[in-house]
Motif scaffolding. Sequence first.
Motif, PDB file in Angstrom:
ATOM      1  N   THR A 147     141.084-105.197  36.756  1.00 38.45           N
ATOM      2  CA  THR A 147     139.810-104.583  36.414  1.00 38.45           C
ATOM      3  C   THR A 147     138.853-105.663  35.945  1.00 38.45           C
ATOM      4  N   LEU A 148     137.576-105.362  36.003  1.00 43.22           N
ATOM      5  CA  LEU A 148     136.581-106.333  35.547  1.00 43.22           C
ATOM      6  C   LEU A 148     136.793-106.664  34.073  1.00 43.22           C
ATOM      7  N   SER A 162     133.447-107.963  49.891  1.00 40.87           N
ATOM      8  CA  SER A 162     133.143-106.625  49.377  1.00 40.87           C
ATOM      9  C   SER A 162     133.238-106.516  47.863  1.00 40.87           C
ATOM     10  N   ASN A 163     133.974-107.437  47.212  1.00 41.23           N
ATOM     11  CA  ASN A 163     134.079-107.348  45.750  1.00 41.23           C
ATOM     12  C   ASN A 163     133.560-108.583  45.022  1.00 41.23           C
ATOM     13  N   THR A 171     130.518-109.836  44.564  1.00 44.94           N
ATOM     14  CA  THR A 171     129.325-109.680  43.729  1.00 44.94           C
ATOM     15  C   THR A 171     129.688-109.155  42.347  1.00 44.94           C
ATOM     16  N   GLU A 172     130.539-108.129  42.282  1.00 43.04           N
ATOM     17  CA  GLU A 172     130.894-107.577  40.969  1.00 43.04           C
ATOM     18  C   GLU A 172     131.767-108.543  40.171  1.00 43.04           C
ATOM     19  N   ILE A 173     132.632-109.297  40.847  1.00 42.50           N
ATOM     20  CA  ILE A 173     133.464-110.274  40.139  1.00 42.50           C
ATOM     21  C   ILE A 173     132.599-111.401  39.567  1.00 42.50           C
ATOM     22  N   GLY A 228     129.689-111.173  38.608  1.00 42.11           N
ATOM     23  CA  GLY A 228     128.871-110.651  37.525  1.00 42.11           C
ATOM     24  C   GLY A 228     129.586-110.634  36.187  1.00 42.11           C
ATOM     25  N   VAL A 229     130.888-110.936  36.193  1.00 43.84           N
ATOM     26  CA  VAL A 229     131.665-110.962  34.950  1.00 43.84           C
ATOM     27  C   VAL A 229     131.329-112.245  34.191  1.00 43.84           C
ATOM     28  N   ALA A 285     124.454-114.895  42.224  1.00 40.95           N
ATOM     29  CA  ALA A 285     124.960-114.445  40.918  1.00 40.95           C
ATOM     30  C   ALA A 285     124.118-115.023  39.777  1.00 40.95           C
TER      31      ALA A 285
END
Length: 238
Positions: free
Chosen positions: A173-174, A202-203, A205-207, A209-210, A238
């Motif tokens: 999880t983030l 696909s993931n 960008t969210e990673i 952003g951590v 990012a």
Amino acid sequence: MPRKIAAGNWKMNGTAADLDQIKALASAHPSPSVEILICPPATLVAHMADAAGPIKVGGQDCHAEPSGAHTGDIAAPMLAAAGATAVIVGHSERRTDHAETDAIVQAKARAAHAAGLTAVICIGETLQEREAGTTLSVIDTQLSGSVPEGASDSNTVIAYEPLWAIGTGKVPTLDQIAEVHAHIRAKHTDLAILYGGSVKGSNATEIFGVPHVNGALVGGASLKANDFSPIVTALENA
């Protein structure tokens, strides 16, 4: 601010025919705003360095000694002479398959520094350690044992790769990623910290952003330019 790095580990994949993927990646990112590093098998380092353009090339491992009677091993000065600027040390597959200890990893990192290479030092917990709640203590042990004195942003990168996420499609999880990266950052304030383990376009960008995630160390998705390019773009944005 630590540097941003999109790193690819080709592992035991690739021949000269696959250099077209590097040329395609370089064409897609002719002036990247982040560091792009590809680590192919040793047989391709020199060839890739000639074809990589703005992309940096690294090795996947090195011996702790600069030369000697070590059949089949690659010395850090050899990688540097072939055009490498970095080398991965302590990858979980080396720690597991070749019984590499933290002390061995630290010696290899020192050898990389002596040869003028950036040492990409890999750390990470097993699924059993994660489930037992010992992740941070495992990380502490690996950091203290694997990172040599004199480590700085110019010569060392930390790659956090939970073993249970590498090549499995499982992603922490983030919040889990954030916890470990913050823990590492508290101990190494100036080093780039990469996340590795089933990173894809696909993931990414969210990673990225951590907090304290300065890039990624990517396995399978780095083999093809079309798969790796979106990860590079996500890091640039990012």
